[in-house]
Design a protein around this motif. Structure first.
Motif, PDB file in Angstrom:
ATOM      1  N   ARG A 272      51.468  59.730  22.030  1.00 45.14           N
ATOM      2  CA  ARG A 272      51.111  58.679  22.985  1.00 45.14           C
ATOM      3  C   ARG A 272      50.340  57.585  22.265  1.00 45.14           C
ATOM      4  NH1 ARG A 272      50.217  63.660  25.118  1.00 45.14           N
ATOM      5  NH2 ARG A 272      51.338  64.207  27.058  1.00 45.14           N
ATOM      6  N   GLY A 273      50.877  56.372  22.309  1.00 46.48           N
ATOM      7  CA  GLY A 273      50.279  55.305  21.535  1.00 46.48           C
ATOM      8  C   GLY A 273      49.991  54.046  22.331  1.00 46.48           C
ATOM      9  N   LEU A 274      49.208  53.188  21.704  1.00 52.48           N
ATOM     10  CA  LEU A 274      48.806  51.907  22.278  1.00 52.48           C
ATOM     11  C   LEU A 274      49.059  50.813  21.249  1.00 52.48           C
ATOM     12  CD1 LEU A 274      47.299  50.155  24.407  1.00 52.48           C
ATOM     13  CD2 LEU A 274      45.160  50.814  23.274  1.00 52.48           C
TER      14      LEU A 274
ATOM     15  N   ARG B 178      40.855  56.609  21.595  1.00 53.39           N
ATOM     16  CA  ARG B 178      41.142  58.009  21.285  1.00 53.39           C
ATOM     17  C   ARG B 178      40.670  58.924  22.418  1.00 53.39           C
ATOM     18  NH1 ARG B 178      43.543  61.753  20.876  1.00 53.39           N
ATOM     19  NH2 ARG B 178      43.525  63.402  19.315  1.00 53.39           N
TER      20      ARG B 178
ATOM     21  N   PHE C 153      45.021  58.575  23.697  1.00 52.90           N
ATOM     22  CA  PHE C 153      45.974  58.032  22.740  1.00 52.90           C
ATOM     23  C   PHE C 153      45.746  58.685  21.378  1.00 52.90           C
ATOM     24  CE2 PHE C 153      45.339  54.513  25.781  1.00 52.90           C
ATOM     25  CZ  PHE C 153      46.657  54.272  26.159  1.00 52.90           C
TER      26      PHE C 153
ATOM     27  N   VAL D 130      47.958  54.206  17.260  1.00 50.57           N
ATOM     28  CA  VAL D 130      48.092  52.806  17.649  1.00 50.57           C
ATOM     29  C   VAL D 130      49.174  52.166  16.785  1.00 50.57           C
ATOM     30  CG1 VAL D 130      45.729  52.492  18.479  1.00 50.57           C
ATOM     31  CG2 VAL D 130      46.253  52.087  16.058  1.00 50.57           C
TER      32      VAL D 130
ATOM     33  N   THR E 113      56.894  56.294  31.318  1.00 43.30           N
ATOM     34  CA  THR E 113      56.457  57.415  30.486  1.00 43.30           C
ATOM     35  C   THR E 113      57.136  58.712  30.893  1.00 43.30           C
ATOM     36  OG1 THR E 113      54.477  57.651  31.887  1.00 43.30           O
ATOM     37  CG2 THR E 113      54.238  56.387  29.855  1.00 43.30           C
TER      38      THR E 113
ATOM     39  N   ALA F 295      54.597  54.061  22.911  1.00 43.60           N
ATOM     40  CA  ALA F 295      53.435  53.188  22.683  1.00 43.60           C
ATOM     41  C   ALA F 295      53.483  52.049  23.682  1.00 43.60           C
ATOM     42  CB  ALA F 295      53.437  52.646  21.254  1.00 43.60           C
TER      43      ALA F 295
ATOM     44  N   TRP G 259      46.903  46.577  24.295  1.00 39.12           N
ATOM     45  CA  TRP G 259      45.472  46.785  24.526  1.00 39.12           C
ATOM     46  C   TRP G 259      44.914  45.659  25.387  1.00 39.12           C
ATOM     47  CZ3 TRP G 259      41.214  46.785  20.165  1.00 39.12           C
ATOM     48  CH2 TRP G 259      40.073  47.453  20.639  1.00 39.12           C
TER      49      TRP G 259
ATOM     50  N   LEU H 287      46.954  59.669  31.299  1.00 39.06           N
ATOM     51  CA  LEU H 287      45.817  59.849  30.384  1.00 39.06           C
ATOM     52  C   LEU H 287      44.528  59.954  31.184  1.00 39.06           C
ATOM     53  CD1 LEU H 287      46.859  57.188  27.724  1.00 39.06           C
ATOM     54  CD2 LEU H 287      47.288  59.635  27.660  1.00 39.06           C
TER      55      LEU H 287
END
Length: 434
Positions: A54-56, A95, A99, A102, A393, A404, A408, A433
């Motif tokens: 799982r990313g940003l 974090r 996540f 990144v 998702t 991702a 942000w 999340l």
């Protein structure tokens, strides 16, 4: 970051020592070693140095100064731009939210446009320093060499892809940045050498991107032999573009393939002036579209058509109305929206099965729903955005794809306040999340 293409998606082991060998039956040993090699090769075929879930996406530059200031210490010392005013606490909260990685956009234009050796060296040092900051916060990092289309830049995506000499310089810079990144931990850092190539959307033309991709891969792989590379297809890194790529021509198991999706575009890009199409006149379309009732959605569509007829430039009104009607067609119900949303996922999943690419090596590298276009009053309710992000998702999880979210901060930001960097709890819940 995706621009105006998106609507195409719907119409688009123990090793014995010498002493051990003397004590063992050698024919049996040879058989055992052969079996060991087979299984080792099989494992390597599906493994990459870099893994993620799982990313940003860290946002693009929004107030980046013009080229005449690109050699100032105050500018270079805060590269990438989002670092300005960002402390360890901001990164640690990413974090803590859940996540694990990144995707960090790095602007190639500043490396290439009238760049002195001093500037390039400083940029590389600052990029590595930023990667270190993110690692310290407990985050893995995809370093994303992220060009964008632009009408005002000397160096942008369109020019890089159209100018052979400039593309050669770009490939050389990919190699240089890759060599710098080769000193980082391959388990914590991956490298994406190009973002959203804006070519090969026309199926009637011979594809150009696969040959260019091979050059980029070769330069990045030679520079960073142990690091995972993130590669995409053409046509804005879409699933449609991914379908046109034969991964056997790359022949590299330490590659993660990526696609981006913002479907349905008419809902995710409301108010986006920079798309160059009718989206700048679109706002207040709910998600899901029948949230307030199907009649209310149709009334809102009619109001938007009226706005285009009144406010759009006279010479482009008919074109914009046709474009808007194409984008808005077939997304009036939740079922229609889910069909459009899932189509690129189905394309990517089928492509992976066809080429024996496991789902953990197919990354949904960008997705999102606009929060508010710059300088506009309307702000998309967090609840609408969270519902959309939940559906995306879930589509990724269903197929085993890591993802991702974009991004942000900025127009698609998932924070309540870009200065304080407080993550929106409603959005986080939609993403599954904390």
């Amino acid at each position: 970051m995706v621009l105006s293409f998106c609507r195409l998606g719907r119409h688009f082991v123990h090793r014995p020592t010498t002493k051990d060998a003397k004590e063992l039956n050698l024919p049996l040993l040879r058989i055992a070693l052969c079996i060991s090699c087979i299984f080792a090769g099989s494992a390597a075929a599906s493994a990459t140095a870099f893994t993620m879930k799982r990313g940003l996406n860290l946002e693009m530059w929004t107030t980046w100064p013009k080229p005449e200031r690109w050699d100032e210490d105050a500018v270079l010392d805060n590269f990438p731009e989002w670092r300005h005013g960002t402390g360890p606490g901001n990164l640690e909260r990413i974090r803590t939210a859940g996540f694990d990685f990144v995707r960090m956009p790095v602007d190639p234009a500043i490396f290439l446009e009238d760049a002195s050796e001093k500037r390039v060296t400083t940029l590389i040092v600052q990029t590595l320093r930023t990667v270190g900051m993110l690692h310290k916060a407990g985050l893995k990092v995809i370093v994303d060499f992220h060009s964008i289309p632009s009408d005002s830049r000397k160096i942008d995506t369109n020019r890089i892809l159209a100018d052979d000499a400039l593309f050669t310089r770009y490939v050389q810079m990919v190699g240089r940045l890759g060599r710098a990144l080769s000193d980082t931990d391959p388990g914590l850092t991956a490298f994406e050498p190009f973002n959203e190539p804006v070519i090969d959307c026309d199926p009637t033309l011979a594809p150009r991107w696969p040959a260019m991709l091979k050059q980029l891969h070769s330069a990045a792989r030679d520079a960073a032999p142990s690091h995972t590379l993130i590669l995409s297809g053409g046509c804005w890194s879409s699933a449609y573009g991914l379908e046109k790529v034969d991964p056997s021509t790359i022949a590299d198991d330490n590659v993660i393939w990526t696609f981006h999706s913002y479907e349905p575009y008419v809902l995710t890009h409301q108010g986006a002036d920079w798309t160059g199409d009718s989206m700048s006149y679109v706002e207040a379309l709910p998600y899901p579209p029948d949230l307030l009732g199907e009649k209310a959605f149709e009334e809102r569509l009619a109001a938007i058509r009226k706005t285009i007829e009144v406010k759009a430039p006279r010479e482009r009104r008919e074109e914009m109305l046709i474009g808007f009607n194409e984008m808005a067609g077939g997304v009036s119900t939740y079922g229609e929206v889910l069909a459009a949303l899932n189509e690129p996922f189905d394309k990517a999943a089928t492509w992976g099965k066809t080429h024996n690419i496991p789902p953990e090596r197919i990354l949904l590298g960008e997705f999102g729903m606009i929060r508010r276009e710059y300088q506009k009053k309307f702000r998309m309710p967090s609840e609408w955005r969270a519902s959309y992000l939940k559906d995306v998702t879930e589509a990724a999880h269903k197929r085993g794809f890591p993802w991702a979210v974009w991004s942000w901060g900025g127009a698609f930001g998932i924070t309540l306040d870009d200065k304080q960097r407080v993550l929106d709890p409603v959005i986080l819940k939609g993403l599954g999340l904390k």
